[in-house]
Design a protein around this motif. Structure first.
Motif, PDB file in Angstrom:
ATOM      1  N   GLY A 118     -66.200  -1.397 -38.974  1.00  0.00           N
ATOM      2  CA  GLY A 118     -64.888  -0.689 -38.996  1.00  0.00           C
ATOM      3  C   GLY A 118     -64.873  -0.005 -40.317  1.00  0.00           C
ATOM      4  O   GLY A 118     -64.033   1.158 -40.202  1.00  0.00           O
ATOM      5  N   ARG A 119     -65.257  -0.324 -41.376  1.00  0.00           N
ATOM      6  CA  ARG A 119     -65.012   0.334 -42.517  1.00  0.00           C
ATOM      7  C   ARG A 119     -65.543   1.693 -42.791  1.00  0.00           C
ATOM      8  O   ARG A 119     -64.893   2.587 -43.079  1.00  0.00           O
ATOM      9  CB  ARG A 119     -65.721  -0.498 -43.901  1.00  0.00           C
ATOM     10  CG  ARG A 119     -65.304   0.179 -45.192  1.00  0.00           C
ATOM     11  CD  ARG A 119     -66.179  -0.637 -46.209  1.00  0.00           C
ATOM     12  NE  ARG A 119     -67.335  -0.869 -46.280  1.00  0.00           N
ATOM     13  CZ  ARG A 119     -68.360   0.088 -46.483  1.00  0.00           C
ATOM     14  NH1 ARG A 119     -67.725   1.566 -46.936  1.00  0.00           N
ATOM     15  NH2 ARG A 119     -69.608   0.184 -46.451  1.00  0.00           N
ATOM     16  N   CYS A 121     -66.162   3.511 -40.101  1.00  0.00           N
ATOM     17  CA  CYS A 121     -66.014   4.277 -39.010  1.00  0.00           C
ATOM     18  C   CYS A 121     -64.725   5.055 -39.298  1.00  0.00           C
ATOM     19  O   CYS A 121     -63.656   4.523 -39.964  1.00  0.00           O
ATOM     20  CB  CYS A 121     -65.668   3.453 -37.700  1.00  0.00           C
ATOM     21  SG  CYS A 121     -65.096   4.254 -36.214  1.00  0.00           S
ATOM     22  N   THR A 126     -64.715   4.763 -32.734  1.00  0.00           N
ATOM     23  CA  THR A 126     -65.059   4.176 -31.895  1.00  0.00           C
ATOM     24  C   THR A 126     -66.167   3.039 -32.541  1.00  0.00           C
ATOM     25  O   THR A 126     -67.256   3.594 -33.279  1.00  0.00           O
ATOM     26  CB  THR A 126     -65.912   4.436 -30.591  1.00  0.00           C
ATOM     27  OG1 THR A 126     -64.743   5.323 -29.926  1.00  0.00           O
ATOM     28  CG2 THR A 126     -66.503   3.365 -29.653  1.00  0.00           C
ATOM     29  N   VAL A 127     -66.023   1.850 -32.244  1.00  0.00           N
ATOM     30  CA  VAL A 127     -67.023   0.860 -32.831  1.00  0.00           C
ATOM     31  C   VAL A 127     -67.608  -0.120 -31.770  1.00  0.00           C
ATOM     32  O   VAL A 127     -66.640  -0.632 -30.912  1.00  0.00           O
ATOM     33  CB  VAL A 127     -66.391  -0.153 -34.054  1.00  0.00           C
ATOM     34  CG1 VAL A 127     -67.227  -1.153 -34.335  1.00  0.00           C
ATOM     35  CG2 VAL A 127     -65.776   0.612 -35.236  1.00  0.00           C
ATOM     36  N   TRP A 176     -64.435  -8.782 -32.366  1.00  0.00           N
ATOM     37  CA  TRP A 176     -63.759  -7.286 -32.524  1.00  0.00           C
ATOM     38  C   TRP A 176     -62.394  -7.303 -32.702  1.00  0.00           C
ATOM     39  O   TRP A 176     -61.900  -6.647 -33.641  1.00  0.00           O
ATOM     40  CB  TRP A 176     -64.286  -6.367 -31.226  1.00  0.00           C
ATOM     41  CG  TRP A 176     -65.238  -5.517 -31.316  1.00  0.00           C
ATOM     42  CD1 TRP A 176     -65.188  -4.101 -30.872  1.00  0.00           C
ATOM     43  CD2 TRP A 176     -66.642  -5.444 -31.821  1.00  0.00           C
ATOM     44  NE1 TRP A 176     -66.221  -3.521 -31.326  1.00  0.00           N
ATOM     45  CE2 TRP A 176     -67.164  -4.130 -31.788  1.00  0.00           C
ATOM     46  CE3 TRP A 176     -67.275  -6.646 -32.389  1.00  0.00           C
ATOM     47  CZ2 TRP A 176     -68.467  -3.852 -32.331  1.00  0.00           C
ATOM     48  CZ3 TRP A 176     -68.407  -6.223 -33.071  1.00  0.00           C
ATOM     49  CH2 TRP A 176     -69.162  -5.101 -32.935  1.00  0.00           C
ATOM     50  N   ALA A 179     -61.644  -8.334 -36.446  1.00  0.00           N
ATOM     51  CA  ALA A 179     -62.005  -7.400 -37.347  1.00  0.00           C
ATOM     52  C   ALA A 179     -61.018  -5.951 -37.376  1.00  0.00           C
ATOM     53  O   ALA A 179     -61.147  -5.129 -37.994  1.00  0.00           O
ATOM     54  CB  ALA A 179     -63.554  -6.588 -36.919  1.00  0.00           C
ATOM     55  N   LEU A 181     -59.972  -4.287 -34.733  1.00  0.00           N
ATOM     56  CA  LEU A 181     -60.188  -2.975 -33.652  1.00  0.00           C
ATOM     57  C   LEU A 181     -59.204  -3.233 -32.687  1.00  0.00           C
ATOM     58  O   LEU A 181     -58.973  -4.549 -32.322  1.00  0.00           O
ATOM     59  CB  LEU A 181     -61.612  -3.175 -33.434  1.00  0.00           C
ATOM     60  CG  LEU A 181     -62.480  -2.908 -34.474  1.00  0.00           C
ATOM     61  CD1 LEU A 181     -64.135  -3.407 -34.146  1.00  0.00           C
ATOM     62  CD2 LEU A 181     -62.703  -1.468 -34.862  1.00  0.00           C
ATOM     63  N   HIS A 255     -61.441   0.460 -31.115  1.00  0.00           N
ATOM     64  CA  HIS A 255     -61.231   1.407 -31.772  1.00  0.00           C
ATOM     65  C   HIS A 255     -60.635   1.172 -33.097  1.00  0.00           C
ATOM     66  O   HIS A 255     -59.910   0.375 -33.311  1.00  0.00           O
ATOM     67  CB  HIS A 255     -60.435   2.678 -31.135  1.00  0.00           C
ATOM     68  CG  HIS A 255     -60.778   3.033 -29.686  1.00  0.00           C
ATOM     69  ND1 HIS A 255     -61.855   3.776 -29.613  1.00  0.00           N
ATOM     70  CD2 HIS A 255     -60.477   2.436 -28.550  1.00  0.00           C
ATOM     71  CE1 HIS A 255     -62.330   3.994 -28.488  1.00  0.00           C
ATOM     72  NE2 HIS A 255     -61.308   3.265 -27.660  1.00  0.00           N
ATOM     73  N   THR A 256     -60.777   1.975 -34.279  1.00  0.00           N
ATOM     74  CA  THR A 256     -60.220   1.634 -35.501  1.00  0.00           C
ATOM     75  C   THR A 256     -58.902   2.286 -35.388  1.00  0.00           C
ATOM     76  O   THR A 256     -58.605   3.171 -34.475  1.00  0.00           O
ATOM     77  CB  THR A 256     -61.116   2.274 -36.793  1.00  0.00           C
ATOM     78  OG1 THR A 256     -61.270   3.527 -36.349  1.00  0.00           O
ATOM     79  CG2 THR A 256     -62.274   1.591 -36.954  1.00  0.00           C
ATOM     80  N   THR A 257     -58.038   1.813 -36.273  1.00  0.00           N
ATOM     81  CA  THR A 257     -56.521   2.218 -36.108  1.00  0.00           C
ATOM     82  C   THR A 257     -56.382   3.696 -36.717  1.00  0.00           C
ATOM     83  O   THR A 257     -57.214   3.995 -37.746  1.00  0.00           O
ATOM     84  CB  THR A 257     -55.659   1.334 -36.906  1.00  0.00           C
ATOM     85  OG1 THR A 257     -56.049   1.038 -38.202  1.00  0.00           O
ATOM     86  CG2 THR A 257     -55.622  -0.042 -36.194  1.00  0.00           C
ATOM     87  N   ARG A 260     -54.500   3.754 -40.981  1.00  0.00           N
ATOM     88  CA  ARG A 260     -55.043   2.512 -41.901  1.00  0.00           C
ATOM     89  C   ARG A 260     -55.118   3.243 -43.211  1.00  0.00           C
ATOM     90  O   ARG A 260     -54.941   4.533 -43.419  1.00  0.00           O
ATOM     91  CB  ARG A 260     -56.517   2.085 -41.465  1.00  0.00           C
ATOM     92  CG  ARG A 260     -57.416   3.096 -41.331  1.00  0.00           C
ATOM     93  CD  ARG A 260     -58.893   2.414 -40.891  1.00  0.00           C
ATOM     94  NE  ARG A 260     -59.787   3.698 -41.093  1.00  0.00           N
ATOM     95  CZ  ARG A 260     -61.171   3.187 -40.741  1.00  0.00           C
ATOM     96  NH1 ARG A 260     -61.577   1.950 -40.679  1.00  0.00           N
ATOM     97  NH2 ARG A 260     -62.012   4.057 -40.505  1.00  0.00           N
TER      98      ARG A 260
END
Length: 260
Positions: A118-119, A121, A126-127, A176, A179, A181, A255-257, A260
Protein backbone atom coordinates in the motif's frame (compact mmCIF):
# COMPACT_ATOMS: atom_id res chain seq x y z
CA UNK A 1 14.09 -31.02 8.85
CA UNK A 2 13.60 -30.46 5.12
CA UNK A 3 15.44 -27.42 3.79
CA UNK A 4 13.49 -25.08 1.53
CA UNK A 5 15.47 -23.49 -1.28
CA UNK A 6 14.39 -20.69 -3.59
CA UNK A 7 17.43 -20.17 -5.80
CA UNK A 8 17.39 -22.43 -8.89
CA UNK A 9 15.09 -20.66 -11.31
CA UNK A 10 15.09 -23.42 -13.93
CA UNK A 11 14.16 -26.08 -11.36
CA UNK A 12 11.33 -23.90 -10.05
CA UNK A 13 10.02 -23.38 -13.59
CA UNK A 14 9.78 -27.15 -14.14
CA UNK A 15 8.13 -27.68 -10.75
CA UNK A 16 5.44 -24.99 -10.54
CA UNK A 17 6.52 -21.95 -12.56
CA UNK A 18 5.04 -23.36 -15.75
CA UNK A 19 1.61 -23.54 -14.12
CA UNK A 20 1.83 -20.07 -12.63
CA UNK A 21 1.90 -18.45 -16.08
CA UNK A 22 -1.72 -19.19 -17.09
CA UNK A 23 -2.84 -18.18 -13.59
CA UNK A 24 -0.95 -14.89 -13.98
CA UNK A 25 -2.70 -14.18 -17.27
CA UNK A 26 -6.14 -14.81 -15.76
CA UNK A 27 -5.24 -12.64 -12.76
CA UNK A 28 -4.16 -9.70 -14.95
CA UNK A 29 -7.33 -10.04 -17.04
CA UNK A 30 -9.38 -9.85 -13.82
CA UNK A 31 -7.62 -6.62 -12.84
CA UNK A 32 -8.64 -5.15 -16.23
CA UNK A 33 -5.98 -2.45 -16.21
CA UNK A 34 -5.72 0.08 -19.06
CA UNK A 35 -2.47 0.47 -20.95
CA UNK A 36 0.09 3.00 -19.82
CA UNK A 37 0.09 2.17 -16.11
CA UNK A 38 3.14 1.53 -13.91
CA UNK A 39 3.40 -1.88 -12.23
CA UNK A 40 5.38 -3.33 -9.33
CA UNK A 41 5.58 -7.13 -9.07
CA UNK A 42 6.67 -8.11 -5.54
CA UNK A 43 8.14 -11.59 -5.18
CA UNK A 44 8.44 -11.71 -8.96
CA UNK A 45 10.35 -15.00 -8.95
CA UNK A 46 11.10 -16.18 -12.48
CA UNK A 47 8.82 -13.57 -14.04
CA UNK A 48 5.43 -15.21 -14.71
CA UNK A 49 3.36 -12.29 -13.43
CA UNK A 50 5.85 -9.74 -14.77
CA UNK A 51 5.37 -11.18 -18.26
CA UNK A 52 1.58 -10.94 -17.95
CA UNK A 53 1.88 -7.31 -16.82
CA UNK A 54 4.12 -6.51 -19.78
CA UNK A 55 1.40 -7.74 -22.13
CA UNK A 56 -0.83 -4.83 -21.02
CA UNK A 57 1.45 -2.23 -22.71
CA UNK A 58 2.38 -0.64 -19.38
CA UNK A 59 4.32 2.54 -18.75
CA UNK A 60 6.81 0.31 -16.95
CA UNK A 61 7.17 -2.79 -14.83
CA UNK A 62 9.54 -3.33 -11.90
CA UNK A 63 10.02 -6.72 -10.28
CA UNK A 64 11.35 -7.26 -6.76
CA UNK A 65 12.59 -10.57 -5.35
CA UNK A 66 15.03 -11.67 -2.66
CA UNK A 67 16.38 -14.56 -4.80
CA UNK A 68 19.12 -13.62 -7.22
CA UNK A 69 18.80 -17.10 -8.75
CA UNK A 70 15.21 -16.37 -9.71
CA UNK A 71 15.96 -12.86 -10.94
CA UNK A 72 18.66 -14.26 -13.24
CA UNK A 73 16.02 -16.08 -15.33
CA UNK A 74 13.20 -13.54 -15.03
CA UNK A 75 14.03 -11.82 -18.32
CA UNK A 76 15.21 -8.44 -19.48
CA UNK A 77 12.08 -6.52 -20.54
CA UNK A 78 11.44 -5.20 -17.02
CA UNK A 79 13.59 -3.64 -14.34
CA UNK A 80 14.44 -6.07 -11.54
CA UNK A 81 15.53 -5.19 -8.02
CA UNK A 82 16.76 -7.44 -5.23
CA UNK A 83 14.73 -6.67 -2.12
CA UNK A 84 12.52 -7.76 0.76
CA UNK A 85 8.72 -7.61 0.44
CA UNK A 86 8.54 -6.39 4.05
CA UNK A 87 10.92 -3.48 3.41
CA UNK A 88 10.62 -2.50 -0.23
CA UNK A 89 13.56 -0.39 -1.45
CA UNK A 90 11.19 1.94 -3.31
CA UNK A 91 9.64 5.36 -2.72
CA UNK A 92 6.08 6.06 -1.54
CA UNK A 93 3.25 6.27 -4.06
CA UNK A 94 5.39 5.35 -7.05
CA UNK A 95 3.20 2.73 -8.81
CA UNK A 96 -0.32 2.57 -10.23
CA UNK A 97 -0.49 -1.14 -9.39
CA UNK A 98 1.34 -3.27 -6.85
CA UNK A 99 0.87 -7.00 -7.39
CA UNK A 100 2.29 -10.24 -6.04
CA UNK A 101 1.94 -13.77 -7.37
CA UNK A 102 2.39 -16.96 -5.29
CA UNK A 103 4.72 -15.27 -2.83
CA UNK A 104 2.74 -13.60 -0.05
CA UNK A 105 2.57 -16.67 2.22
CA UNK A 106 6.35 -17.10 2.08
CA UNK A 107 7.29 -13.62 3.36
CA UNK A 108 8.31 -13.25 6.97
CA UNK A 109 5.45 -10.92 7.95
CA UNK A 110 2.48 -10.80 5.54
CA UNK A 111 0.87 -7.92 7.45
CA UNK A 112 4.01 -5.83 7.06
CA UNK A 113 4.26 -6.81 3.39
CA UNK A 114 0.66 -5.77 2.71
CA UNK A 115 1.34 -2.43 4.36
CA UNK A 116 4.43 -1.99 2.17
CA UNK A 117 2.38 -2.79 -0.94
CA UNK A 118 0.00 0.00 0.00
CA UNK A 119 2.82 2.42 0.79
CA UNK A 120 4.44 2.24 -2.63
CA UNK A 121 1.10 2.36 -4.49
CA UNK A 122 -0.24 5.76 -5.55
CA UNK A 123 -3.44 7.11 -3.95
CA UNK A 124 -6.40 5.40 -5.60
CA UNK A 125 -4.16 2.69 -7.09
CA UNK A 126 -4.67 -1.07 -7.06
CA UNK A 127 -3.00 -3.59 -4.75
CA UNK A 128 -3.59 -7.24 -5.62
CA UNK A 129 -2.12 -10.71 -5.09
CA UNK A 130 -2.78 -14.41 -5.56
CA UNK A 131 -1.65 -17.58 -3.77
CA UNK A 132 -2.15 -21.29 -4.38
CA UNK A 133 -5.12 -22.99 -2.75
CA UNK A 134 -2.95 -25.54 -0.94
CA UNK A 135 -5.81 -26.97 1.12
CA UNK A 136 -7.87 -28.27 -1.78
CA UNK A 137 -7.35 -26.74 -5.19
CA UNK A 138 -3.65 -27.22 -6.03
CA UNK A 139 -4.08 -30.88 -6.97
CA UNK A 140 -0.47 -31.88 -7.70
CA UNK A 141 0.60 -30.72 -4.23
CA UNK A 142 -2.50 -32.16 -2.56
CA UNK A 143 -1.81 -35.60 -4.03
CA UNK A 144 1.85 -35.31 -3.05
CA UNK A 145 1.27 -34.41 0.60
CA UNK A 146 -1.52 -36.95 1.05
CA UNK A 147 0.86 -39.67 -0.14
CA UNK A 148 3.75 -38.32 1.95
CA UNK A 149 1.67 -38.24 5.14
CA UNK A 150 0.36 -41.76 4.49
CA UNK A 151 3.96 -42.99 4.65
CA UNK A 152 5.29 -40.49 7.21
CA UNK A 153 2.73 -38.84 9.55
CA UNK A 154 5.41 -36.35 10.58
CA UNK A 155 5.29 -34.87 7.08
CA UNK A 156 1.94 -33.27 7.96
CA UNK A 157 3.80 -30.45 9.70
CA UNK A 158 5.39 -29.49 6.35
CA UNK A 159 2.17 -29.58 4.30
CA UNK A 160 1.48 -26.10 2.87
CA UNK A 161 -2.24 -26.53 3.59
CA UNK A 162 -1.43 -26.64 7.29
CA UNK A 163 1.42 -24.14 7.28
CA UNK A 164 -0.30 -21.40 5.28
CA UNK A 165 -3.85 -20.71 6.51
CA UNK A 166 -3.53 -17.33 4.77
CA UNK A 167 -4.13 -19.09 1.43
CA UNK A 168 -7.93 -18.88 1.59
CA UNK A 169 -10.29 -16.07 0.54
CA UNK A 170 -11.35 -15.03 4.06
CA UNK A 171 -7.86 -14.53 5.51
CA UNK A 172 -6.69 -12.80 2.32
CA UNK A 173 -9.59 -10.34 2.42
CA UNK A 174 -8.94 -9.60 6.11
CA UNK A 175 -5.24 -9.02 5.43
CA UNK A 176 -6.10 -6.47 2.72
CA UNK A 177 -8.73 -4.74 4.87
CA UNK A 178 -6.35 -4.57 7.84
CA UNK A 179 -3.80 -2.87 5.58
CA UNK A 180 -6.34 -0.08 4.99
CA UNK A 181 -7.24 -1.10 1.45
CA UNK A 182 -10.77 -0.36 0.22
CA UNK A 183 -13.22 -2.20 -2.06
CA UNK A 184 -11.60 -5.52 -1.25
CA UNK A 185 -12.67 -8.49 -3.36
CA UNK A 186 -11.51 -12.07 -3.90
CA UNK A 187 -11.95 -14.74 -6.55
CA UNK A 188 -10.76 -18.22 -7.47
CA UNK A 189 -8.59 -18.76 -10.55
CA UNK A 190 -8.36 -22.34 -11.80
CA UNK A 191 -6.25 -23.66 -14.68
CA UNK A 192 -5.63 -27.17 -16.02
CA UNK A 193 -2.32 -28.87 -15.27
CA UNK A 194 -1.79 -31.67 -17.78
CA UNK A 195 1.31 -33.84 -17.36
CA UNK A 196 2.59 -35.92 -20.29
CA UNK A 197 3.22 -38.82 -17.93
CA UNK A 198 4.22 -39.62 -14.37
CA UNK A 199 7.84 -38.53 -14.86
CA UNK A 200 6.65 -35.12 -16.05
CA UNK A 201 5.00 -34.68 -12.66
CA UNK A 202 7.51 -36.48 -10.43
CA UNK A 203 10.92 -35.39 -11.69
CA UNK A 204 10.37 -31.68 -10.83
CA UNK A 205 9.83 -32.78 -7.21
CA UNK A 206 13.52 -33.77 -7.26
CA UNK A 207 14.66 -30.22 -7.99
CA UNK A 208 14.77 -29.05 -4.37
CA UNK A 209 12.86 -25.76 -4.89
CA UNK A 210 10.10 -25.23 -2.32
CA UNK A 211 8.60 -27.20 0.59
CA UNK A 212 7.59 -30.43 -1.18
CA UNK A 213 10.81 -30.82 -3.22
CA UNK A 214 12.77 -29.89 -0.09
CA UNK A 215 11.04 -32.74 1.75
CA UNK A 216 11.86 -35.18 -1.05
CA UNK A 217 15.51 -34.13 -0.94
CA UNK A 218 15.61 -34.89 2.80
CA UNK A 219 14.52 -38.52 2.33
CA UNK A 220 16.89 -41.47 2.02
CA UNK A 221 16.71 -43.30 -1.29
CA UNK A 222 14.43 -46.09 -0.08
CA UNK A 223 11.81 -43.78 1.40
CA UNK A 224 11.97 -41.53 -1.65
CA UNK A 225 11.27 -44.52 -3.89
CA UNK A 226 8.35 -45.60 -1.68
CA UNK A 227 6.84 -42.12 -1.93
CA UNK A 228 7.30 -42.10 -5.69
CA UNK A 229 5.60 -45.47 -6.07
CA UNK A 230 2.64 -44.59 -3.83
CA UNK A 231 2.12 -41.29 -5.63
CA UNK A 232 2.22 -43.06 -9.01
CA UNK A 233 -0.36 -45.57 -7.76
CA UNK A 234 -2.74 -42.88 -6.52
CA UNK A 235 -2.65 -40.45 -9.45
CA UNK A 236 -5.49 -40.63 -12.02
CA UNK A 237 -3.64 -41.55 -15.23
CA UNK A 238 -5.37 -41.58 -18.63
CA UNK A 239 -5.09 -44.45 -21.12
CA UNK A 240 -2.21 -42.65 -22.87
CA UNK A 241 -0.39 -42.20 -19.56
CA UNK A 242 -1.11 -38.49 -19.23
CA UNK A 243 -2.25 -37.10 -15.89
CA UNK A 244 -4.90 -34.38 -15.98
CA UNK A 245 -5.23 -32.30 -12.83
CA UNK A 246 -6.14 -28.71 -12.00
CA UNK A 247 -4.51 -25.89 -10.08
CA UNK A 248 -6.55 -23.30 -8.20
CA UNK A 249 -5.30 -20.03 -6.78
CA UNK A 250 -7.10 -17.47 -4.63
CA UNK A 251 -6.76 -13.85 -5.69
CA UNK A 252 -7.43 -10.65 -3.75
CA UNK A 253 -7.52 -7.00 -4.79
CA UNK A 254 -8.23 -3.63 -3.22
CA UNK A 255 -7.52 0.07 -3.67
CA UNK A 256 -5.54 2.60 -1.71
CA UNK A 257 -7.43 5.61 -0.42
CA UNK A 258 -7.35 8.76 -2.51
CA UNK A 259 -7.05 11.21 0.41
CA UNK A 260 -4.16 9.73 2.34
Amino acid sequence: MAQELWQAGDAYEAYVGRWSRPVAREFVAWLDVPAGRSWLDVGCGTGALTAAALATAPAGVVGVDSSMGFLSVAGARAGFVAGDACALPLSDGRFDLVVSGLALNFVGDPRRAAAEFGRVCRPGGTVAAYVWDYAEGMAMMRHFWDAAVALDPGAAALDEARRFPLCRPGPLARLWADAGLKGVGTRAIEVPTVFAGFDDLWLPFLGGQGPAPGYVASLPAGRRAALRDLLRERLPAEVDGSIRLAARAWAVRGHTTVDR
